[in-house]
Design an enzyme around this catalytic site. Structure first.
Site, short mmCIF file in Angstrom:
data_model
loop_
_atom_site.label_atom_id
_atom_site.label_comp_id
_atom_site.label_asym_id
_atom_site.label_seq_id
_atom_site.Cartn_x
_atom_site.Cartn_y
_atom_site.Cartn_z
N GLU A 61 0.81 -1.22 0.00
CA GLU A 61 0.00 0.00 0.00
C GLU A 61 0.84 1.27 0.00
OE1 GLU A 61 -0.51 -2.66 1.77
OE2 GLU A 61 -2.59 -3.31 1.47
N HIS A 130 -11.45 -3.89 10.86
CA HIS A 130 -12.11 -3.84 9.55
C HIS A 130 -13.29 -2.87 9.51
CE1 HIS A 130 -9.90 -7.62 9.18
NE2 HIS A 130 -10.05 -7.53 7.87
#
Length: 352
Positions: A61, A130
């Site tokens: 990322e 999450h």
């Protein structure tokens, strides 16, 4: 202006198609942009229509964000997509120390027109890694614009405006909104200026300032309060950096009361900034102490039982408003969610 009925996800998808058709410098990449589910359907058809400008990426990322920044510095307009906000945290160095600061450090010679789409939101046992709502973290960084659309029309108009803005934009989509339907202008040049809030409901007794999915819960509360004789004004911030303070101040000066709603943890939240600014600028107009509702300062639980008491919704909003206006309780405000408390509807069947 011709309109069509689309879901929130379809509106995002249409904005992507139209932006890529308008400008060959727009490209889209990220984990899952071309997988079978196409990130909740938001990237459907992009790979087929623009095979050279739509691609998956490695699970690197920070490096891939740096590539996007480099492309933006050379005149491209990258749109980087992540299936979870949480996954993007590995790239905070590139976002904060490069994307947000380059334009300032080099005297405006090179803008960074990059959009980073992040999915946030709870449900189905997503848990602490999450389902984090960290918009206040991004909004704290000078040089970043942070967008949180609620309706399908705003999702399209704000995404198009973000893509063609010359600043880095963090574009946050709550996953409980992707199936919401609404009228969306068909025009490819439909853009909503960043930094403009929207008054969803006019009222005279109290101002509710909300963002993203909390606008949905707030609207349910506003309608229930109307039946009890309470006139609440609801403002959707739409962007949390910059914030449209003029709209907020005008409303509070009219109503004299404020309740700020947030999807993130309460400490150092956007709701805290709303209360602070209103207290500084509208103190003489306040009829009572402003209040806020946000998440507790603990990680979001995975357990079905624990999530039942963790989140607030229309019931808590309505009751808080009533308590700000009346000394006695109201037993008629019964807005508890029917069915499972951690899903927005029957269509919500899995984590992705």
């Amino acid at each position: 202006m011709a309109k069509q009925v689309l879901t929130y996800a379809e509106a995002v998808n249409q904005a992507m198609h139209q932006a890529m058709e308008q400008d060959a410098n727009v490209f889209c990449y990220g984990l899952g942009v071309d997988d079978p589910r196409r990130i909740f359907g938001t990237t459907a058809g992009l790979k087929e229509a623009y095979p050279e400008r739509v691609f998956d990426m490695p699970t690197a990322e920070n490096a891939m964000t740096g590539i996007g920044i480099g492309a933006a510095l050379q005149g491209m307009r990258p749109v980087m997509v992540h299936q979870r906000l949480d996954f993007f945290l590995l790239a905070m160095d590139q976002l904060v120390n490069s994307a947000a600061k380059w334009h300032y450090m080099f005297n405006g010679q090179r803008p960074v027109p990059m959009v980073i789409r992040l999915i946030l939101g709870r449900g189905w046992g997503q848990g602490p890694t999450h389902s984090q709502s960290l918009h206040a973290w991004f909004a704290h960084i000078p040089g970043l614009k942070v967008v949180m659309p609620t309706s399908p029309a705003d999702a399209k108009g704000l995404l198009l405006a973000s893509i063609f803005d010359d600043n880095p934009v963090v574009f946050l989509e709550h996953r409980w909104l992707h199936h919401q339907r609404g009228e969306v202008p068909e025009e490819a040049d439909f853009r909503i200026p960043l930094g403009q809030a929207k008054v969803l409901q006019e009222g005279t007794d109290i101002t509710l300032v909300a963002l993203s999915y909390q606008c949905v819960e707030a609207m349910h509360a506003v309608k229930a309060l109307q039946q009890q004789g309470v006139s609440a004004e609801l403002i959707d911030l739409r962007t949390v950096n910059p914030i449209d303070w003029a709209t907020v101040y005008t409303s509070v000066q009219k109503t004299g009361r404020l309740l700020a709603l947030d999807t993130g943890a309460i400490t150092c939240s956007v709701s805290a900034e709303v209360l602070a600014r209103v207290t500084e600028h509208c103190f003489s107009a306040l009829k009572c102490a402003p209040k806020r509702l946000a998440m507790p300062d603990v990680p979001e639980p995975t357990s079905y039982g624990l999530t039942r008491s963790f989140y607030f919704g229309a019931q808590e909003i309505a009751q808080t408003v009533w308590h700000m206006l009346h000394a006695e309780p109201n037993d008629f405000l019964q807005l508890a969610r029917q069915g499972h408390h951690d899903v927005p509807g029957d269509w919500f069947t899995g984590p992705f």
